[in-house]
Design an enzyme around this catalytic site. Structure first.
Site, PDB file in Angstrom:
ATOM      1  N   THR A 105      -2.613   2.767   3.451  1.00  0.00           N
ATOM      2  CA  THR A 105      -3.681   1.807   3.736  1.00  0.00           C
ATOM      3  C   THR A 105      -3.138   0.413   4.052  1.00  0.00           C
ATOM      4  O   THR A 105      -3.880  -0.432   4.562  1.00  0.00           O
ATOM      5  CB  THR A 105      -4.605   1.665   2.511  1.00  0.00           C
ATOM      6  OG1 THR A 105      -3.818   1.114   1.430  1.00  0.00           O
ATOM      7  CG2 THR A 105      -5.170   3.000   2.067  1.00  0.00           C
TER       8      THR A 105
ATOM      9  N   ARG B 162       2.863  -2.506  -1.178  1.00  0.00           N
ATOM     10  CA  ARG B 162       1.931  -2.096  -0.132  1.00  0.00           C
ATOM     11  C   ARG B 162       1.792  -0.597  -0.132  1.00  0.00           C
ATOM     12  O   ARG B 162       2.782   0.123   0.006  1.00  0.00           O
ATOM     13  CB  ARG B 162       2.457  -2.525   1.243  1.00  0.00           C
ATOM     14  CG  ARG B 162       2.121  -3.926   1.602  1.00  0.00           C
ATOM     15  CD  ARG B 162       2.070  -4.148   3.090  1.00  0.00           C
ATOM     16  NE  ARG B 162       3.343  -3.940   3.755  1.00  0.00           N
ATOM     17  CZ  ARG B 162       3.525  -4.150   5.044  1.00  0.00           C
ATOM     18  NH1 ARG B 162       2.520  -4.554   5.794  1.00  0.00           N
ATOM     19  NH2 ARG B 162       4.691  -3.952   5.604  1.00  0.00           N
TER      20      ARG B 162
ATOM     21  N   ASP C 190      12.499  -5.863   7.162  1.00  0.00           N
ATOM     22  CA  ASP C 190      11.992  -5.849   5.791  1.00  0.00           C
ATOM     23  C   ASP C 190      12.736  -6.907   4.980  1.00  0.00           C
ATOM     24  O   ASP C 190      13.933  -6.770   4.705  1.00  0.00           O
ATOM     25  CB  ASP C 190      12.192  -4.457   5.167  1.00  0.00           C
ATOM     26  CG  ASP C 190      11.530  -4.370   3.807  1.00  0.00           C
ATOM     27  OD1 ASP C 190      11.886  -5.175   2.905  1.00  0.00           O
ATOM     28  OD2 ASP C 190      10.643  -3.519   3.620  1.00  0.00           O
TER      29      ASP C 190
ATOM     30  N   ASP D   4      14.461  -5.719   1.684  1.00  0.00           N
ATOM     31  CA  ASP D   4      15.690  -4.952   1.944  1.00  0.00           C
ATOM     32  C   ASP D   4      16.824  -5.868   2.393  1.00  0.00           C
ATOM     33  O   ASP D   4      17.973  -5.689   1.995  1.00  0.00           O
ATOM     34  CB  ASP D   4      15.444  -3.884   3.007  1.00  0.00           C
ATOM     35  CG  ASP D   4      14.723  -2.668   2.455  1.00  0.00           C
ATOM     36  OD1 ASP D   4      14.662  -2.530   1.200  1.00  0.00           O
ATOM     37  OD2 ASP D   4      14.198  -1.873   3.255  1.00  0.00           O
TER      38      ASP D   4
HETATM   39  N1  URA Z   1       7.123  -7.390   5.036  1.00  0.00           N
HETATM   40  C1  URA Z   1       8.386  -7.557   5.504  1.00  0.00           C
HETATM   41  O1  URA Z   1       9.340  -7.602   4.744  1.00  0.00           O
HETATM   42  N2  URA Z   1       8.562  -7.628   6.840  1.00  0.00           N
HETATM   43  C2  URA Z   1       7.556  -7.557   7.720  1.00  0.00           C
HETATM   44  O2  URA Z   1       7.786  -7.668   8.922  1.00  0.00           O
HETATM   45  C3  URA Z   1       6.253  -7.406   7.206  1.00  0.00           C
HETATM   46  C4  URA Z   1       6.058  -7.314   5.863  1.00  0.00           C
END
Ligand code: URA
Length: 208
Positions: A107, A103, A199, A202
């Site tokens: 943007t 990502r 995330d 992570d």
């Molecule tokens: N990607 C993720 O890992 N967590 C989110 O909350 C949104 C996108």
């Protein structure tokens, strides 16, 4: 076509545990894989069967076996990898493709950096795997890629979805069924699902 909330108690229980910020990498990874196996059970519910004659030690009978459908599993890198093993537990003969998207932090739009798919994409049923359906942009981009390669039958498996991501996917790819354990409240300004689980990449890989 539509959104399928997979609300099996085992899935909901494990989802709650992995949402917990105190859950560490090892437990997160293990439970995510277990959930993926349970979700694969649901997503394959309508695989077609045909009659098959079998001789048991006692008598002959007609059972059912899967019609030789070809399945392709495609994790979106990198968080999708956390669900791949769980899906393959149930569909060990599936071919595996990979789509790498990140990502753009400004943007929030996906940028493709890797793509390797089975050559016979036109003949396969694809399960696209990404735990977090957030903005929906990555899933839309991944489905665009699969369709450009000729895929006609695609299902999306995620763990947690945001209403915004579901809406984007349904608008751009209404033919793709979405399987998710939860549709959460909303996306925050950074594109995180609320309450979500943080995330996913992570938490799977222990990075931060
Ligand atoms: N990607 C993720 O890992 N967590 C989110 O909350 C949104 C996108």
């Amino acid at each position: 076509m539509g959104v399928h909330i997979v609300d099996h108690p085992l899935i909901q229980h494990k989802l709650t545990l992995i949402r917990d910020e105190k859950t560490g990498t090892k437990d997160f990874r293990e439970m995510l894989e277990e959930i993926a196996t349970l979700m694969a059970y649901e997503i394959t519910r309508n695989l077609p069967l045909e009659d098959f004659k079998v001789k048991t030690p006692v008598a002959e009978c007609t059972g059912k076996i899967l019609v030789g459908r070809k399945v392709g599993v495609v994790p979106i890198l990198r968080a999708g990898l956390g669900m791949l093993g769980g899906v393959l537990n149930l569909i060990p003969n599936a071919k595996v493709g990979h789509i790498g998207l990140y990502r753009d932090p400004e943007t929030l739009k996906p940028v493709e950096y890797y793509c390797k798919l089975p050559a016979d994409a036109t003949e396969r049923e694809f399960i696209l795997v990404d735990p977090m359906l957030a903005t929906g942009y990555s899933s839309v981009a991944a489905v665009d890629i699969l369709k450009r390669k000729g895929a006609k039958n695609i299902k999306l498996m995620c763990l947690v979805a945001a209403p915004e991501g579901v809406a984007v996917m349904q608008e751009r790819h209404p033919d793709v069924d979405i399987y998710t354990a939860a549709v959460d409240d909303y996306l925050d300004d950074h594109g995180y699902i609320v309450p979500g689980l943080g995330d996913a990449g992570d938490r799977i890989f222990g990075t931060k």
